[in-house]
Design an enzyme around this catalytic site. Structure first.
Site, PDB file in Angstrom:
ATOM      1  N   TYR A 199       0.950  -0.928   0.563  1.00 46.68           N
ATOM      2  CA  TYR A 199      -0.605   0.126   0.183  1.00 46.68           C
ATOM      3  C   TYR A 199       1.112   1.343   0.224  1.00 46.68           C
ATOM      4  CZ  TYR A 199      -4.160  -2.828   1.194  1.00 46.68           C
ATOM      5  OH  TYR A 199      -5.047  -3.857   2.050  1.00 46.68           O
ATOM      6  N   PHE A 208     -13.368  -3.535  -0.037  1.00 47.07           N
ATOM      7  CA  PHE A 208     -13.908  -3.327  -1.553  1.00 47.07           C
ATOM      8  C   PHE A 208     -16.345  -3.345  -0.920  1.00 47.07           C
ATOM      9  CE2 PHE A 208     -10.818  -3.522  -4.806  1.00 47.07           C
ATOM     10  CZ  PHE A 208     -10.093  -2.457  -4.097  1.00 47.07           C
ATOM     11  N   PRO A 212     -18.431   1.956 -11.266  1.00 51.34           N
ATOM     12  CA  PRO A 212     -19.907   3.286 -12.110  1.00 51.34           C
ATOM     13  C   PRO A 212     -20.482   4.279 -11.028  1.00 51.34           C
ATOM     14  CG  PRO A 212     -20.469   0.833 -11.344  1.00 51.34           C
ATOM     15  CD  PRO A 212     -19.342   0.864 -11.350  1.00 51.34           C
ATOM     16  N   GLY A 265     -25.398   6.640  -8.305  1.00 51.71           N
ATOM     17  CA  GLY A 265     -26.435   6.559  -9.660  1.00 51.71           C
ATOM     18  C   GLY A 265     -26.594   5.306 -10.391  1.00 51.71           C
ATOM     19  N   PRO A 299     -25.819  -0.600  -9.229  1.00 52.91           N
ATOM     20  CA  PRO A 299     -27.748  -1.494  -8.776  1.00 52.91           C
ATOM     21  C   PRO A 299     -28.132  -1.901  -7.134  1.00 52.91           C
ATOM     22  CG  PRO A 299     -25.853  -2.459 -10.057  1.00 52.91           C
ATOM     23  CD  PRO A 299     -25.524  -1.022  -9.823  1.00 52.91           C
TER      24      PRO A 299
END
Length: 301
Positions: free
Chosen positions: A64, A214, A224, A227, A230
């Site tokens: 990281y 995640f 995405p 909005g 899904p």
């Protein structure tokens, strides 16, 4: 505002007990594709504030890092001397070169990765080390025995206290458990990413912590936009009822999957940290859980 996540309860990583809401360190450094470096001061503030809020489980890795920041160095700088009861979990197997290219270590290279984490964190051993299987985001087939066996040897040598495994399928977990005790599984999983439903249940059956990464967002380029994900309408409806953010509802749903499920949301923003920790106190009723469950239909393993 202190210890906001006490209502989320605790779980165990071997003989170590942690609160179920922790902190993922990946975002402390900023992501490689960020336009400008993240603030070092904000990262240190997040880490110290997390401890004030009662966070006692931090997930990190030596890979990281960005050109300007290293998560392990930030943790060491911000938190040493480490508070009693703090559990730092790290991972090896995956690695990155100085130019950021990922690779997967051979079994004989794992000791070097373990020792690198020990040096960077300023420790004499690591609390929990996950074997992060594969060099990509997708799960990869194959036997984990040689790699996991190498870590089991390091556990016997005293460099590691407990072992976990990451980015794996059920058969690989079963194989690892024949070699040494497994205290946690760390896989990608979330409300709309339900491929590992059966693995979550398998971990519960064996008393193994399931630690999703995640769980709030994919955290990768091309994800995405808000909005377009899904279930956003369903999540927004539940969030409004709790005066919460959609991210908080995603975290709360994750914690509702079982008392063995731990959350490690990552952030470099002090405000987001407090929101993430507060999500541990959100209680979803049966109707809300049923509504949210519709989001994951068709995305289950």
């Amino acid at each position: 505002m202190t210890n906001l996540h006490e209502n989320a309860g605790t779980w165990r990583l071997g003989d170590l007990t942690v609160h179920r809401v922790g902190l993922g360190a990946m975002r402390l450094t900023g992501m490689p594709w960020d336009e400008k470096p993240k603030s070092r001061e904000d990262a240190i503030t997040v880490l110290r504030r997390a401890i004030e809020l009662g966070v006692d489980h931090i997930d990190t890795a030596s890979f990281y890092f960005t050109a300007q920041r290293s998560a392990n160095e930030l943790i060491s700088t911000a938190l040493q001397p480490y508070p009693e009861g703090l559990v730092i979990t790290t991972k090896v197997g995956a690695g990155r070169s100085r130019d950021g290219e990922f690779s997967f270590a051979r079994p004989d290279q794992l000791r070097g990765q373990v020792e690198e984490n020990i040096r960077q964190l300023g420790l004499d051993h690591l609390d929990v080390v996950n074997l992060r299987w594969g060099s990509g985001m997708g799960k990869e087939p194959g036997s984990v025995a040689e790699h996991f066996g190498a870590l089991a040897d390091l556990r016997e040598a005293g460099l590691i206290r407990h072992l976990g495994i990451s980015n794996i399928v059920a058969d690989q977990l079963t194989e690892a458990r024949t070699i040494a005790p497994v205290v946690c599984v760390q896989n990608r999983y979330g409300l709309a990413d339900r491929e590992d439903d059966a693995l979550v249940d398998l971990c519960a059956e064996h008393g193994i912590a399931f630690v999703p990464f995640f769980a709030v967002t994919t955290s990768v380029p091309g994800a995405p936009a808000p909005g377009a994900v899904p279930g956003e309408a369903e999540i927004a409806k539940v969030a409004a009822a709790h005066d919460a953010t959609p991210a908080q509802i995603r975290l709360a749903w994750t914690l509702h999957r079982g008392e063995h499920v731990l959350a490690i949301p990552g952030t470099g923003d002090p405000r987001h940290l407090e929101e993430n920790v507060a999500a541990g106190g959100i209680r979803l009723d049966d109707h809300e859980l049923a509504l949210l469950d519709t989001v994951g239909r068709g995305r289950r393993g």
